[in-house]
Design an enzyme around this catalytic site. Structure first.
Site, mmCIF file in Angstrom:
data_model
loop_
_atom_site.group_PDB
_atom_site.id
_atom_site.type_symbol
_atom_site.label_atom_id
_atom_site.label_comp_id
_atom_site.label_asym_id
_atom_site.label_seq_id
_atom_site.Cartn_x
_atom_site.Cartn_y
_atom_site.Cartn_z
ATOM 1 N N CYS A 95 0.491 3.084 3.548
ATOM 2 C CA CYS A 95 0.950 2.575 4.845
ATOM 3 C C CYS A 95 1.985 1.460 4.771
ATOM 4 O O CYS A 95 2.508 1.039 5.796
ATOM 5 C CB CYS A 95 -0.250 2.102 5.670
ATOM 6 S SG CYS A 95 -1.022 0.596 5.053
ATOM 7 N N CYS A 144 -4.981 0.623 6.413
ATOM 8 C CA CYS A 144 -5.288 2.062 6.450
ATOM 9 C C CYS A 144 -6.617 2.408 5.792
ATOM 10 O O CYS A 144 -6.993 3.573 5.746
ATOM 11 C CB CYS A 144 -4.161 2.869 5.829
ATOM 12 S SG CYS A 144 -4.019 2.731 4.031
ATOM 13 N N CYS A 146 0.837 -1.190 0.000
ATOM 14 C CA CYS A 146 0.000 0.000 0.000
ATOM 15 C C CYS A 146 0.877 1.249 0.000
ATOM 16 O O CYS A 146 1.798 1.362 0.815
ATOM 17 C CB CYS A 146 -0.924 -0.013 1.213
ATOM 18 S SG CYS A 146 -1.951 1.470 1.358
ATOM 19 N N CYS A 205 -8.323 -5.682 -9.831
ATOM 20 C CA CYS A 205 -7.971 -4.617 -10.753
ATOM 21 C C CYS A 205 -7.586 -3.387 -9.929
ATOM 22 O O CYS A 205 -8.462 -2.729 -9.361
ATOM 23 C CB CYS A 205 -9.172 -4.363 -11.648
ATOM 24 S SG CYS A 205 -8.854 -3.353 -13.075
ATOM 25 N N CYS A 246 -7.203 -1.353 1.418
ATOM 26 C CA CYS A 246 -6.121 -1.827 2.271
ATOM 27 C C CYS A 246 -6.707 -2.117 3.652
ATOM 28 O O CYS A 246 -7.405 -1.282 4.230
ATOM 29 C CB CYS A 246 -5.030 -0.768 2.373
ATOM 30 S SG CYS A 246 -3.751 -1.161 3.587
#
Length: 140
Positions: free
Chosen positions: A51, A100, A48, A120, A97
């Site tokens: 984070c 976060c 991510c 995707c 995510c």
């Protein structure tokens, strides 16, 4: 289970680029074909951009022809969360995510084996950590 990272909107604006903020925090999307990870095949892990939470292994990435990087499965079942998205006159499954709550993209049931899924994702919502380098979560 992943430890949650919760920041104020001002903290996110300071931490992220304008494009990262638009996608991760405001559920935006990149133009098809514009993402930096679209054609990459470098081994490693996609994390991510907000984070550092590990999201997808490069070995699960495939060319979907959609204009966005696509994966067959997350690195672990608890790496992402899935939420029903009814925006834009469609019913889709949004992928966020798990650490976060940043918007990553959407998952569709039209991917290749072994899962039949197509995660995707927006390139701007991720960073690539090459194989052999340590994965590091962003601290609060």
């Amino acid at each position: 289970m992943v430890d949650k990272l919760t920041l104020s909107d001002d903290e996110w604006r300071k931490r992220l680029s304008p494009q990262e903020y638009e996608v991760l925090r405001r559920q935006g999307t990149e133009r098809p074909g514009s993402g930096c990870f679209l054609g990459t095949k470098t081994p490693g892990t996609y994390v991510c951009a907000g984070c550092g939470n590990p999201l997808f292994k490069a070995g699960t990435k495939f060319e979907s022809g959609t204009g966005w990087p696509s994966f067959t499965q997350p690195v672990a079942p608890d790496a992402v969360t899935e939420i029903q998205d009814v925006s834009h006159g469609m019913i889709r499954t949004e992928v966020r995510c798990a650490r976060c709550d940043g918007h990553l993209g959407h998952v569709f049931p039209d991917g290749p084996p072994p899962t039949g899924l197509r995660y995707c994702m927006n390139s701007v919502s991720m960073k690539h950590v090459p194989e052999g380098q340590p994965l590091e979560l962003v601290k609060t």
